[in-house]
Design an enzyme around this catalytic site. Structure first.
Site, PDB file in Angstrom:
ATOM      1  N   LYS A 195       0.689  -1.240   0.218  1.00 37.14           N
ATOM      2  CA  LYS A 195      -0.103  -0.100  -0.070  1.00 37.14           C
ATOM      3  C   LYS A 195       0.922   1.387   0.000  1.00 37.14           C
ATOM      4  CE  LYS A 195      -3.455   2.570   2.654  1.00 37.14           C
ATOM      5  NZ  LYS A 195      -4.494   2.265   3.849  1.00 37.14           N
ATOM      6  N   LYS A 248      -2.142  -1.338  -3.977  1.00 29.31           N
ATOM      7  CA  LYS A 248      -3.089  -0.287  -3.855  1.00 29.31           C
ATOM      8  C   LYS A 248      -2.206   0.818  -3.842  1.00 29.31           C
ATOM      9  CE  LYS A 248      -5.977   2.130  -0.635  1.00 29.31           C
ATOM     10  NZ  LYS A 248      -6.449   2.164   0.871  1.00 29.31           N
TER      11      LYS A 248
END
Ligand code: PBG
Length: 324
Positions: A195, A248
Site C-alpha cells: 500500500k 493499492k
C-alpha cells in the site's frame, strides 16, 4: 517471419473471432464493493468528491448490499465512520460499533454475500493516523494490539474476511494469532500488503473522515517510487499468514500488480481507489470521456495486469454493464 505471412488483423476483423481470442474476461465475480457505514438511521449522505457513493447507516447499507448481491457481486468491504473518535480508537473494537452492527445486519439479510472488513485505526482515531501516536510518532508495536482487537471484534460480529490496511509491521501475524486463539482459524486475511502513500486517497478521506490532523502517512505507507520493496512487503505478509495480498492503488501501480502476480502463488487483489474513481467521474461529467467505456477498460486492464480481485467503487455500474 513477418508480413505478409503474419497479419494480426485477421483475428480482429470479425467481432465473434475477437471475442474468441480475448485473453481477459471481466465478470462481476471479480469485484469487491467498498461501502461506508455511518451511525443513525435512514442516512444516505452524498460524498461530494465521489459522485454515486454515499455514507450509509446500517439499514441503508443492507439495501445497498442486497442490490449489489443481486447483480452478482460476491463481496463488500466495509469502512466505518463512528459517532465518536478518540486517541485509542475505541469505536474500532466496540461490539456495538457501526461496522459490527452492519456485519450482523448484512449477514442476517444477505447471508451469502461475503462481508470483508477494513481493519484500520485511522477512521476511529481523533488524529486520523492509522496507529497510536506519541510525540508525533506513529507507534508500531502498541498499535498491533488494537488492530488485533478490531479484527477479532469483526470476526465475532460475523465477518467472513478481514483486511488490514494500516501498514504497521507485523500486523498480519498479530491478527492471525488472535483469530486462531479465539477459534476463527478459518477466517481469511486479505492484506493490504503493498500500500503506497498515495495522493489518490484524498476523496476517500473525505468519505471516511480520516484525514490525518498532522503530517502524512509516509512513515508507514510505501514510497510510490519503490518497486522491489513491494515484493518484500508481500513476502513478509505471506509468511505471516496473509491469504490474499493487495496492491493499492491500482491504475498507476500495474507494474506492481504484475510483479506480485508473477512472484507469488496467492490470489492478488488490486484497489481501484477513490481518486482514480473521482477522476473518471469528473472527466465524464465534463463530457470529456465515455464513462462506462473508460470504466470497463480500466477494470479489464487491472485484471489483465494480474489482479484476481478488484476493489472498486464502479462495481455496481460495471456489474450492470456486464450483465446486459
Ligand atoms: C485506511 C484506508 C484508506 C483507504 C483504504 N483504507 C485511506 C488511507 O490510507 O488514507 C483508501 C481507499 C481509497 O482511496 O479508495 N487506512
Amino acid at each position: 517471419m513477418s508480413f505478409p505471412i503474419h497479419r494480426p488483423r485477421r483475428l480482429r476483423l470479425d467481432k465473434v473471432i475477437r471475442n474468441m481470442v480475448r485473453e481477459t474476461h471481466l465478470t462481476p465475480d471479480d469485484f469487491i464493493y467498498p461501502l461506508f457505514v455511518t451511525f443513525g438511521k435512514g442516512v444516505r449522505k452524498k460524498i461530494s468528491s465521489m459522485p454515486g457513493c454515499f455514507q450509509m447507516s446500517v439499514d441503508e447499507i443492507v439495501k445497498e448490499a442486497q442490490s449489489a448481491f443481486r447483480l452478482g457481486i460476491p463481496a463488500v468491504i466495509l469502512f466505518g465512520i463512528p459517532e465518536h473518535k478518540d486517541e485509542k480508537g475505541a469505536e474500532a473494537y466496540n461490539p456495538k460499533g457501526v461496522v459490527q452492527k452492519a456485519i450482523r445486519a448484512i449477514k442476517d439479510k444477505v447471508p451469502d454475500l461475503v462481508v470483508i472488513t477494513d481493519v484500520c485505526m485511522c477512521e476511529y482515531m481523533s488524529h486520523g493516523h492509522c496507529g497510536i501516536v506519541k510525540k508525533g510518532q506513529i507507534l508500531n508495536d502498541p498499535t498491533l494490539e488494537l488492530l488485533a482487537k478490531e479484527a477479532l471484534s469483526h470476526a465475532k460480529a460475523g465477518a467472513d474476511m478481514v483486511a488490514p490496511s494500516d501498514m504497521m509491521d507485523g500486523r498480519i501475524l498479530a491478527i492471525r494469532d488472535i483469530l486462531d486463539i479465539n477459534g476463527f482459524e478459518n477466517i481469511p486475511i486479505m492484506s493490504y500488503a503493498a500500500k503506497y502513500a498515495s495522493a489518490f486517497y484524498s476523496p476517500f478521506r473525505e468519505a471516511a473522515e480520516s484525514t490525518p490532523s498532522f503530517g502524512d502517512r509516509r512513515s508507514y505507507q510505501m514510497d510510490p517510487a519503490n518497486r522491489r520493496e513491494a515484493i518484500k512487503e508481500v513476502e513478509l505478509d505471506i509468511e505471516e499468514g496473509a491469504d490474499i495480498v493487495m496492491v493499492k492503488p491500482a491504475m498507476c501501480y500495474m507494474d506492481i500488480i504484475s510483479d506480485v502476480k508473477d512472484t507469488f502463488d496467492v490470489p492478488v487483489a488490486a484497489y481501484n481507489v477513490s481518486g482514480e474513481y473521482s477522476m473518471v467521474k469528473a472527466a465524464a461529467k465534463m463530457g470529456w470521456i465515455d464513462e462506462m467505456k473508460v470504466v470497463m477498460e480500466l477494470l479489464t486492464s487491472i485484471k489483465r495486469a494480474g489482479a484476481d480481485l478488484i476493489l472498486t467503487y464502479h462495481a455496481v455500474d460495471a456489474a450492470k454493464k456486464l450483465n446486459k
